[in-house]
Write an enzyme that holds these catalytic residues in place. Structure first.
Site, PDB file in Angstrom:
ATOM      1  N   LYS A 200     -30.800  50.742 110.464  1.00 34.94           N
ATOM      2  CA  LYS A 200     -30.959  49.802 111.581  1.00 34.94           C
ATOM      3  C   LYS A 200     -32.415  49.388 111.636  1.00 34.94           C
ATOM      4  CE  LYS A 200     -30.314  49.412 116.619  1.00 34.94           C
ATOM      5  NZ  LYS A 200     -30.368  50.165 117.899  1.00 34.94           N
ATOM      6  N   HIS A 219     -30.752  57.901 125.276  1.00 34.61           N
ATOM      7  CA  HIS A 219     -29.543  58.204 124.509  1.00 34.61           C
ATOM      8  C   HIS A 219     -29.827  59.341 123.538  1.00 34.61           C
ATOM      9  CE1 HIS A 219     -31.880  55.773 121.729  1.00 34.61           C
ATOM     10  NE2 HIS A 219     -31.118  56.200 120.737  1.00 34.61           N
ATOM     11  N   ASP A 221     -28.506  60.321 119.524  1.00 34.97           N
ATOM     12  CA  ASP A 221     -27.908  59.589 118.393  1.00 34.97           C
ATOM     13  C   ASP A 221     -26.536  60.171 118.063  1.00 34.97           C
ATOM     14  OD1 ASP A 221     -30.212  58.105 118.290  1.00 34.97           O
ATOM     15  OD2 ASP A 221     -31.037  59.111 116.528  1.00 34.97           O
ATOM     16  N   HIS A 275     -33.731  60.603 123.905  1.00 33.05           N
ATOM     17  CA  HIS A 275     -34.936  59.802 123.699  1.00 33.05           C
ATOM     18  C   HIS A 275     -34.685  58.355 124.116  1.00 33.05           C
ATOM     19  CE1 HIS A 275     -32.514  59.467 120.039  1.00 33.05           C
ATOM     20  NE2 HIS A 275     -33.149  58.350 119.751  1.00 33.05           N
TER      21      HIS A 275
END
Length: 333
Positions: A200, A219, A221, A275
């Site tokens: 990404k 969020h 991962d 994070h």
């Protein structure tokens, strides 16, 4: 279908930002960041000849932080520089050129150029545009989402991928040994040789009100592990003891995030890191995470060797595709 790209909105926003980008007061970085304190999170020398020292460091960081940096990782600085250069050039192309790679409307896949990623809570938007595409294994690659401009884009990404394999194998081996498993078992539990590398590029344009907006909200991962390189504009924040801190990273280090799937396989011994990304008033921040993910149809759950009467499973075993669907749509797991 007309889509508002953040890059275009940023060009029109001189002093204020649209209402949908203003986070709630319990999220606004200006109100929720611990000022004057920068987290110095673990730095691990991946080429240290003392393997036990590296193992202990990876184990401790994965249990206590869920995040660490690795140096002497054997990916040449020039390879990282070229990856960053071609990604930056793509996002500086005219808008219509970028839209050629837009995620197709109605697509079930995450791949392509886009802005919205998940169900937005209270309609709030993130100050970021992105490009997703898989870089490994070759059978999973859709080159339609790889920019043809700049012409060196493909070569730079393939070169970076080639150098990543050694880092990936080392990380999984240490994570596995740190749980008392055989060196190969953690990687096998999340896909083995079928592990998917999803790249990404996050592009965070300058924002006139960085105190109000977020590049990416808080969020963890979904991946097993995330390996990230940023440009030199700081913006990563981590949550420690329910408070948000700026994280200082060092040039050409790889930032490693423990993702949800490693937390699940370890039955909670390793922690996926909470994070978020902040934005900058003057400068564009760009980051290149590679999410190491199980194949979509693989069932992932706590490793059988880590489960017993004293340690019952803390997580359900489910297909990775189902896990992703629940997470992106804010459905409890």
């Amino acid at each position: 279908m007309e889509v508002d790209r953040v890059q275009e909105i940023a060009n029109l926003s001189k002093e204020s930002i649209p209402e949908e980008f203003i986070r709630t007061t319990n999220e606004q970085p200006g109100l929720t960041t611990v000022q004057g304190t920068v987290l110095e999170f673990p730095v691990i020398n991946l080429s240290d000849p003392d393997e036990n020292k590296v193992l202990q460091a990876v184990m401790d960081a994965s249990r206590n932080w869920g995040m660490f940096q690795v140096v002497n990782h054997a990916i040449p600085d020039e390879t990282i520089r070229k990856l960053q250069e071609v990604g930056k050039v793509f996002f500086e192309l005219p808008q219509e050129e970028k839209e050629v790679y837009a995620k197709p409307h109605g697509s079930q896949s995450i791949e392509g150029y886009g802005t919205k990623l998940q169900r937005e809570v209270e309609g709030k938007k993130a100050w970021v545009d992105h490009l997703f595409h898989k870089i490994w294994p070759s059978s999973e690659i859709s080159y339609q989402f790889w920019p043809k401009n700049p012409p060196s884009y493909r070569e730079a990404n393939e070169e970076y991928t080639k150098h990543m394999h050694g880092v990936v194998d080392k990380l999984f081996r240490y994570l596995s040994l740190g749980l008392g498993l055989e060196g190969h078992e953690m990687k096998e539990a999340v896909g083995g040789e079928n592990l998917v590398y999803l790249l990404k590029i996050n592009y965070y344009p300058p924002c006139p009100r960085p105190d109000l907006a977020l590049g990416v909200p808080a969020h963890t991962d979904m991946s097993a592990i995330t390996i990230l390189v940023p440009n030199d504009v700081q913006g990563l924040q981590a949550c420690r003891d329910d408070r948000w801190y700026d994280v200082k990273y060092i040039p050409n280090a790889l930032i490693i995030h423990i993702g949800d799937q490693v937390e699940i396989v370890s039955n909670g011994k390793y922690k996926s890191v909470l994070h978020r990304s902040t934005v900058n008033k003057e400068e564009t921040r760009i980051s290149w995470p590679v999410f190491l993910e199980p194949p979509l149809d693989l069932e992932v759950g706590p490793h059988p060797k880590l489960i017993n009467e004293a340690n019952p499973p803390k997580f359900k075993t489910k297909k990775y595709s189902e896990y992703c669907y629940c997470k992106l749509n804010k459905i409890p797991q």
